[in-house]
Scaffold this motif. Sequence first.
Motif, PDB file in Angstrom:
ATOM      1  N   HIS A 253       0.852  -1.176   0.000  1.00  0.00           N
ATOM      2  CA  HIS A 253       0.000   0.000   0.000  1.00  0.00           C
ATOM      3  C   HIS A 253       0.891   1.229   0.000  1.00  0.00           C
ATOM      4  CE1 HIS A 253      -3.398  -2.456   2.134  1.00  0.00           C
ATOM      5  NE2 HIS A 253      -3.310  -2.718   0.839  1.00  0.00           N
ATOM      6  N   VAL A 254       0.343   2.357  -0.461  1.00  0.00           N
ATOM      7  CA  VAL A 254       1.104   3.602  -0.523  1.00  0.00           C
ATOM      8  C   VAL A 254       0.430   4.650   0.345  1.00  0.00           C
ATOM      9  CG1 VAL A 254       1.991   5.440  -2.001  1.00  0.00           C
ATOM     10  CG2 VAL A 254       1.921   3.084  -2.854  1.00  0.00           C
ATOM     11  N   ALA A 255       1.184   5.192   1.294  1.00  0.00           N
ATOM     12  CA  ALA A 255       0.719   6.286   2.144  1.00  0.00           C
ATOM     13  C   ALA A 255       1.356   7.576   1.660  1.00  0.00           C
ATOM     14  CB  ALA A 255       1.093   6.034   3.598  1.00  0.00           C
ATOM     15  N   ALA A 256       0.553   8.622   1.509  1.00  0.00           N
ATOM     16  CA  ALA A 256       1.047   9.887   0.966  1.00  0.00           C
ATOM     17  C   ALA A 256       0.956  11.004   1.995  1.00  0.00           C
ATOM     18  CB  ALA A 256       0.270  10.281  -0.288  1.00  0.00           C
ATOM     19  N   HIS A 257       2.121  11.425   2.499  1.00  0.00           N
ATOM     20  CA  HIS A 257       2.189  12.674   3.254  1.00  0.00           C
ATOM     21  C   HIS A 257       1.748  13.802   2.331  1.00  0.00           C
ATOM     22  CE1 HIS A 257       4.598  16.072   5.136  1.00  0.00           C
ATOM     23  NE2 HIS A 257       4.598  16.420   3.861  1.00  0.00           N
ATOM     24  N   ALA A 258       0.800  14.612   2.771  1.00  0.00           N
ATOM     25  CA  ALA A 258       0.336  15.705   1.912  1.00  0.00           C
ATOM     26  C   ALA A 258      -0.344  16.781   2.751  1.00  0.00           C
ATOM     27  CB  ALA A 258      -0.643  15.190   0.847  1.00  0.00           C
ATOM     28  N   VAL A 272      -3.252   6.325  -4.329  1.00  0.00           N
ATOM     29  CA  VAL A 272      -2.634   6.004  -3.045  1.00  0.00           C
ATOM     30  C   VAL A 272      -3.684   5.462  -2.079  1.00  0.00           C
ATOM     31  CG1 VAL A 272      -0.845   7.769  -3.353  1.00  0.00           C
ATOM     32  CG2 VAL A 272      -2.927   8.328  -2.059  1.00  0.00           C
ATOM     33  N   THR A 273      -3.233   4.719  -1.086  1.00  0.00           N
ATOM     34  CA  THR A 273      -4.146   4.139  -0.103  1.00  0.00           C
ATOM     35  C   THR A 273      -4.633   5.173   0.893  1.00  0.00           C
ATOM     36  OG1 THR A 273      -3.030   1.996  -0.286  1.00  0.00           O
ATOM     37  CG2 THR A 273      -4.379   2.366   1.685  1.00  0.00           C
ATOM     38  N   SER A 274      -3.729   6.057   1.340  1.00  0.00           N
ATOM     39  CA  SER A 274      -4.105   7.007   2.382  1.00  0.00           C
ATOM     40  C   SER A 274      -3.423   8.342   2.186  1.00  0.00           C
ATOM     41  CB  SER A 274      -3.754   6.456   3.770  1.00  0.00           C
ATOM     42  OG  SER A 274      -2.355   6.275   3.906  1.00  0.00           O
ATOM     43  N   ILE A 275      -4.107   9.377   2.636  1.00  0.00           N
ATOM     44  CA  ILE A 275      -3.550  10.723   2.736  1.00  0.00           C
ATOM     45  C   ILE A 275      -3.250  10.991   4.208  1.00  0.00           C
ATOM     46  CG2 ILE A 275      -4.053  13.193   2.548  1.00  0.00           C
ATOM     47  CD1 ILE A 275      -3.510  11.943  -0.144  1.00  0.00           C
ATOM     48  N   GLU A 276      -2.024  11.403   4.480  1.00  0.00           N
ATOM     49  CA  GLU A 276      -1.595  11.689   5.848  1.00  0.00           C
ATOM     50  C   GLU A 276      -1.537  13.209   6.041  1.00  0.00           C
ATOM     51  OE1 GLU A 276      -0.715   8.698   7.644  1.00  0.00           O
ATOM     52  OE2 GLU A 276      -1.471   7.771   5.783  1.00  0.00           O
ATOM     53  N   HIS A 277      -2.078  13.695   7.119  1.00  0.00           N
ATOM     54  CA  HIS A 277      -2.120  15.107   7.518  1.00  0.00           C
ATOM     55  C   HIS A 277      -3.276  15.849   6.843  1.00  0.00           C
ATOM     56  CE1 HIS A 277       1.780  13.967   8.945  1.00  0.00           C
ATOM     57  NE2 HIS A 277       2.362  14.048   7.766  1.00  0.00           N
ATOM     58  N   GLY A 278      -3.182  16.074   5.526  1.00  0.00           N
ATOM     59  CA  GLY A 278      -4.307  16.630   4.773  1.00  0.00           C
ATOM     60  C   GLY A 278      -4.711  18.046   5.127  1.00  0.00           C
ATOM     61  N   THR A 279      -3.776  18.865   5.550  1.00  0.00           N
ATOM     62  CA  THR A 279      -4.093  20.165   6.152  1.00  0.00           C
ATOM     63  C   THR A 279      -5.030  21.019   5.304  1.00  0.00           C
ATOM     64  OG1 THR A 279      -1.921  20.127   7.183  1.00  0.00           O
ATOM     65  CG2 THR A 279      -3.086  22.237   7.167  1.00  0.00           C
ATOM     66  N   THR A 294     -10.248   6.508  -0.784  1.00  0.00           N
ATOM     67  CA  THR A 294      -8.976   6.836  -0.144  1.00  0.00           C
ATOM     68  C   THR A 294      -9.182   7.121   1.340  1.00  0.00           C
ATOM     69  OG1 THR A 294      -8.369   7.912  -2.227  1.00  0.00           O
ATOM     70  CG2 THR A 294      -6.918   8.295  -0.329  1.00  0.00           C
ATOM     71  N   TRP A 295      -8.299   6.606   2.158  1.00  0.00           N
ATOM     72  CA  TRP A 295      -8.349   6.831   3.596  1.00  0.00           C
ATOM     73  C   TRP A 295      -7.683   8.148   3.962  1.00  0.00           C
ATOM     74  CZ3 TRP A 295     -10.926   3.845   7.083  1.00  0.00           C
ATOM     75  CH2 TRP A 295     -11.334   2.567   6.652  1.00  0.00           C
ATOM     76  N   TYR A 296      -8.133   8.713   5.078  1.00  0.00           N
ATOM     77  CA  TYR A 296      -7.526   9.927   5.620  1.00  0.00           C
ATOM     78  C   TYR A 296      -7.035   9.651   7.034  1.00  0.00           C
ATOM     79  CZ  TYR A 296      -7.275  14.714   7.531  1.00  0.00           C
ATOM     80  OH  TYR A 296      -6.858  15.876   8.136  1.00  0.00           O
ATOM     81  N   VAL A 297      -5.751   9.926   7.277  1.00  0.00           N
ATOM     82  CA  VAL A 297      -5.136   9.786   8.600  1.00  0.00           C
ATOM     83  C   VAL A 297      -4.746  11.189   9.053  1.00  0.00           C
ATOM     84  CG1 VAL A 297      -3.276   8.724   9.926  1.00  0.00           C
ATOM     85  CG2 VAL A 297      -4.315   7.475   8.000  1.00  0.00           C
ATOM     86  N   PRO A 298      -5.507  11.823   9.938  1.00  0.00           N
ATOM     87  CA  PRO A 298      -5.347  13.258  10.197  1.00  0.00           C
ATOM     88  C   PRO A 298      -4.074  13.687  10.930  1.00  0.00           C
ATOM     89  CG  PRO A 298      -7.547  12.493  10.832  1.00  0.00           C
ATOM     90  CD  PRO A 298      -6.723  11.277  10.577  1.00  0.00           C
ATOM     91  N   THR A 299      -3.605  12.897  11.921  1.00  0.00           N
ATOM     92  CA  THR A 299      -2.445  13.287  12.746  1.00  0.00           C
ATOM     93  C   THR A 299      -2.655  14.650  13.408  1.00  0.00           C
ATOM     94  OG1 THR A 299      -1.126  14.340  10.981  1.00  0.00           O
ATOM     95  CG2 THR A 299      -0.892  11.956  11.242  1.00  0.00           C
TER      96      THR A 299
END
Length: 438
Positions: A253-258, A272-279, A294-299
């Motif tokens: 899977h591919v996680a994308a910091h963005a 991509v599998t997930s978007i990380e941060h997503g500000t 697509t999944w969202y991982v907020p952090t």
Amino acid sequence: MTVRLVRTAVCTALALSCLSFASHAASGSTALHCGQLFDSRSGDVLGPHTVLIRDDRIAAVTAGHAEVPGTPGIDLSGHTCTPGWTDLHVHLGSQSSPDSYSEGFRLDDVDYAFRSVGYAKKTLLAGFTSVRDLGGEVSPHLRDAINQGLVDGPRIWAAGKSIATTGGHADPTNGYNSSLSHLLGPPGPTEGVINSVADARQAVRQRYKDGSDVIKITATGGVLSYARSGDAPQFRVDEIQAIVDTAKDYGYHVAAHAHGEEGMRRAVEAGVTSIEHGTYMSDEVMALMKRKGTWYVPTVYAGRFVADKAKIDGYFPDVVRPKAARIGELIQATAARAYKAGVKMAFGTDMGVGPHGDNAREFVYLVEAGVPAAVALQMATIRAAEVLGVDDQGVIAPGQRADIVAVKGNPLEDINRVLDVAFVMKDGVVYSQPGTSP
């Protein structure tokens, strides 16, 4: 109603196994007597349950307090048992401090490896039995050491070196002076830096060679990198597509910091599998993520942490400080909007930005953003398992991994309960329990 009748009714309603406990009693077995049980499938907290553990798996689940002859029990009455939590975004090889930038020139990989051992144990004792480590050369080796029983820590899905473009968020030479840059030469796909479709394929294959479990890309600028932009797009769509397509060849899977909108859009379109941060996630990007699944991982934790530290003179370099102040405070609001919009969300903290072991504070920040406590717990259990692509964790049910966490009281009534973890079991091994010191 007898315990037997209660067990039958509850097991039928929840599709839980009603296997006889007596048939499972054996050496290597443990009975957990939970005051309450969080059912991650429904998001409900149920009444008292007994969970029978056999070796590293859950053997049976029954309502009520059921004694199992010949099997030792652990009293968790007054506690809520939940599946072990998963943090989908950590960096166990490092931890933010005012010295972080200079340490990169002074410390060796061995130094970071020794530090990571302590960080891993803190994470496990905080209730996180699994993590996805999204960027760090130490993490595949730490994963192996944990799997071999050499050190204590969570189960790790390791990305290894993140993939970036030249000057991008994960370019390891950002901030180097010209003399050092000329001496070392420009980093390439082996070091995780790409500038073409061919480079993209090679970088993924190198991660496979290095033993990674997941691919991490930095689709936009970042907050803490020694570079001016925190949100500009840093890949072309064809480059991300090449990464995603090559990753599929290896089951990755591919996680994308963005952070920025355009970089997010490109990453989502490329699959991509997930978007990380997503500000700076826009309504249009949210709609696209819903269409693509697509999944969202907020952090949210990381955003709150860097915004606070940006107020302290000298904590961040001058080039980083305005990004931390500007971007950091927005992530919690984005998480609130994404939840209301129905974007698929899962739990991650970006821990390593803040102090390891403080991961559960993300639950509190999610609830502050309007995410119901039950949903926040699902994000760290059953939803996280979906992101990882596994079906043997995230639920307290027969056949699942024996990863169980217990907190005093009911976390759905007071989410702050998650900050005081009383019991941690991973793969059937107890690492902490009430009345003992870890």
